[in-house]
Write a protein that holds these residues in place. Structure first.
Motif, PDB file in Angstrom:
ATOM      1  N   ARG A   1       0.834  -1.210   0.000  1.00 39.52           N
ATOM      2  CA  ARG A   1       0.000   0.000   0.000  1.00 39.52           C
ATOM      3  C   ARG A   1       0.867   1.258   0.000  1.00 39.52           C
ATOM      4  O   ARG A   1       0.548   2.235  -0.678  1.00 39.52           O
ATOM      5  N   TYR A   2       1.957   1.240   0.772  1.00 36.60           N
ATOM      6  CA  TYR A   2       2.854   2.391   0.797  1.00 36.60           C
ATOM      7  C   TYR A   2       3.448   2.620  -0.596  1.00 36.60           C
ATOM      8  O   TYR A   2       3.474   3.740  -1.090  1.00 36.60           O
TER       9      TYR A   2
ATOM     10  N   ALA B   1       0.957   4.165  -2.955  1.00 44.33           N
ATOM     11  CA  ALA B   1       0.724   5.581  -2.644  1.00 44.33           C
ATOM     12  C   ALA B   1       1.936   6.436  -2.984  1.00 44.33           C
ATOM     13  O   ALA B   1       1.791   7.610  -3.345  1.00 44.33           O
TER      14      ALA B   1
ATOM     15  N   SER C   1       7.894  10.663  -0.885  1.00 44.91           N
ATOM     16  CA  SER C   1       6.930  10.238   0.116  1.00 44.91           C
ATOM     17  C   SER C   1       5.528  10.711  -0.246  1.00 44.91           C
ATOM     18  O   SER C   1       5.343  11.831  -0.720  1.00 44.91           O
TER      19      SER C   1
ATOM     20  N   LYS D   1      -3.064   2.795   6.824  1.00 43.42           N
ATOM     21  CA  LYS D   1      -3.333   1.992   5.630  1.00 43.42           C
ATOM     22  C   LYS D   1      -4.508   2.575   4.837  1.00 43.42           C
ATOM     23  O   LYS D   1      -4.450   2.636   3.608  1.00 43.42           O
TER      24      LYS D   1
ATOM     25  N   GLU E   1      -5.367   5.722   4.786  1.00 41.59           N
ATOM     26  CA  GLU E   1      -4.862   6.943   4.157  1.00 41.59           C
ATOM     27  C   GLU E   1      -4.032   6.612   2.925  1.00 41.59           C
ATOM     28  O   GLU E   1      -4.132   7.277   1.893  1.00 41.59           O
ATOM     29  N   LEU E   2      -3.206   5.582   3.012  1.00 40.50           N
ATOM     30  CA  LEU E   2      -2.407   5.157   1.856  1.00 40.50           C
ATOM     31  C   LEU E   2      -3.315   4.746   0.699  1.00 40.50           C
ATOM     32  O   LEU E   2      -3.048   5.097  -0.462  1.00 40.50           O
ATOM     33  N   ASP E   3      -4.394   4.037   1.003  1.00 38.16           N
ATOM     34  CA  ASP E   3      -5.341   3.629  -0.046  1.00 38.16           C
ATOM     35  C   ASP E   3      -5.975   4.846  -0.710  1.00 38.16           C
ATOM     36  O   ASP E   3      -6.135   4.893  -1.936  1.00 38.16           O
TER      37      ASP E   3
END
Length: 188
Positions: free
Chosen positions: A72-73, A76, A87, A179, A181-183
């Motif tokens: 997921r990271y 993103a 980032s 997670k 937020e990453l999505d």
């Protein structure tokens, strides 16, 4: 076994003082990845002139975080928050802020209701909580100086403890999932 130190930092931020908590932890110890993340975070906010470290390096993603979190990271990260950056975040996701002070009153503990070992069955997540004050140097009202709490969901993956999610307090006192937020970022 690796020896990790978690420090409660002095208000000045220039000296490591206060209580040093020393614990012997093993790779399968759920405290180990959280202790490393908090060591890096405390170092990044220290007022000692040292260069900040990126928390989500490829090596750390592979070693400290679950495969699901890392995937997921990476998805993103295709949408960096700042032009020329790598980032997906424009703030410190552990402190949950862009501005702050050297961390004080740092503690890391397994919650009493955190599920572990035989009582939880194999594969049950463990909840580790880090508490700290990131606003001690601000000359503001006491509610701004309240301690922060970050919740780490730890799972066992291939015989080692890894971070599967990080939840931080939002303004409304609810905890938000990193997670999730990453999505959201990856769906841009």
């Amino acid at each position: 076994m690796t020896r990790l130190l978690v420090a409660a930092l002095a208000l000045s931020g220039t000296l490591l003082s206060g209580t040093l908590l020393s614990a012997t932890v093993r790779a399968e110890d759920p405290l180990a990845p959280v202790a490393e993340v908090m060591r890096i975070t405390a170092g990044n906010w220290a007022d000692d002139g040292s260069e900040p470290q990126e928390l989500f390096t490829e090596e750390r993603l592979d070693r400290l975080f679950s495969r699901d979190f890392s995937a997921r990271y990476r998805a993103a990260a295709a949408f960096p928050a700042m032009e020329g950056g790598t980032s997906p975040f424009d703030y410190d996701v552990i402190v949950n802020a862009q501005d702050g002070c050297p961390l004080t009153d740092l503690s890391i503990a397994r919650t009493e209701d955190g599920k572990t070992g035989e009582a939880a069955g194999s594969g049950a997540p463990t909840l580790i909580v880090a508490r700290f004050n990131a606003t001690a140097c601000f000359n503001e009202a006491s509610e701004v100086q309240a301690p922060s709490e970050v919740r780490f969901t730890i799972i066992d993956e291939d015989g080692r403890s890894v971070i599967d999610d990080i939840q931080t307090e939002a303004d409304n006192e609810e905890f938000g999932s990193l997670k999730a937020e990453l999505d959201t970022i990856a769906r841009q």
